[in-house]
Design a protein around this motif. Sequence first.
Motif, mmCIF file in Angstrom:
data_model
loop_
_atom_site.group_PDB
_atom_site.id
_atom_site.type_symbol
_atom_site.label_atom_id
_atom_site.label_comp_id
_atom_site.label_asym_id
_atom_site.label_seq_id
_atom_site.Cartn_x
_atom_site.Cartn_y
_atom_site.Cartn_z
ATOM 1 N N PRO A 97 0.812 -1.232 0.000
ATOM 2 C CA PRO A 97 0.000 0.000 0.000
ATOM 3 C C PRO A 97 0.838 1.272 0.000
ATOM 4 C CG PRO A 97 -0.905 -1.604 1.540
ATOM 5 C CD PRO A 97 0.415 -2.143 1.085
ATOM 6 N N LEU A 101 1.040 4.169 -3.077
ATOM 7 C CA LEU A 101 0.690 5.575 -2.897
ATOM 8 C C LEU A 101 1.811 6.517 -3.314
ATOM 9 C CD1 LEU A 101 -1.151 5.438 0.551
ATOM 10 C CD2 LEU A 101 -2.182 5.713 -1.700
ATOM 11 N N THR A 107 -1.959 8.143 -6.581
ATOM 12 C CA THR A 107 -2.376 9.342 -5.839
ATOM 13 C C THR A 107 -2.893 10.421 -6.785
ATOM 14 O OG1 THR A 107 -0.758 8.853 -4.110
ATOM 15 C CG2 THR A 107 -1.595 11.106 -4.229
ATOM 16 N N SER A 139 -3.593 3.159 -12.883
ATOM 17 C CA SER A 139 -2.189 3.166 -12.458
ATOM 18 C C SER A 139 -1.459 1.930 -12.959
ATOM 19 C CB SER A 139 -2.101 3.263 -10.941
ATOM 20 O OG SER A 139 -2.769 4.420 -10.460
#
Length: 286
Positions: A97, A101, A107, A139
């Motif tokens: 995680p 990010l 993000t 992403s």
Amino acid sequence: MRRGLVLLLTGLALAMSPATQASAAPPAPAPTPAPAPTQHAPAVRVLAYRAPVGPTTPAAPISPSAPVNINVNVNGQNRPGNSLVILLGITLLWVLPALLLVCTPFTKVFMVLGIARNALGLTSMPPNQVIAGLALFISMFIMGPTLQQMNQQGLQPYLNGQKSQSQAFHDGIQPLREFMYKATRNDEIALMVKVSGQPTPANKDDLPLTTLVPAFVLSELRAAFIIGFVIFVPFIIIDMVVSASLMSLGMMMLPPVTVALPFKLLLFVLVNGWSLIITALVASYG
């Protein structure tokens, strides 16, 4: 004569009694004792005397700081053990995680989609789960070539026993460093180098990850706010036009947001807003 007869009968009675018969029977033969087992003398093993050997000093002592690699030779190939692979997998899942990010476009994509939802005036539609899922797959689409290079240069050679752990990490992280460096502005890199107090690196390869990662995140936030501003402008114009129209008609009790929402949705659908946003996000990474 009578006395002789009495003595004769008494002798016959004594001769016929059981005690007399038992005493007259011949004695039983005694049992023959069993032969005793033969006992053999225990064998005595004579061991040759060996002189004690003193401790030997290794030719090249192992340094405590030297890297230690745990490998298993399977079918003639030097591969990491199953327990080590499981440990690496668990560690990767634990830090995944955080890596998602700060080292991927997640993000930036998530922020842009959230700003577009707020610009439309929709506070909970689409839900956060839908936006997060869409941002995750966008992403992955953007990072596809980079992840493939990391797998080919670092992970697969390490699992096949062709590279050590440190070498596989160094080679596998290079595609990710290249991706982040291309998406990071030089101003953010200079800012992080200045804040860290370290000397300016000679080239991008000397730039440490502790400086490159925060600079990449700052660049992503800046780009997300710029795209969000461009998205907000047409919807603010619609709000202003609707609000001025309601004021001129004397409908001050009617909320302008309620009247402007259908026009925002109509404009967003006519211009195919989602496609424009996704195209802009993907194109920002070249």
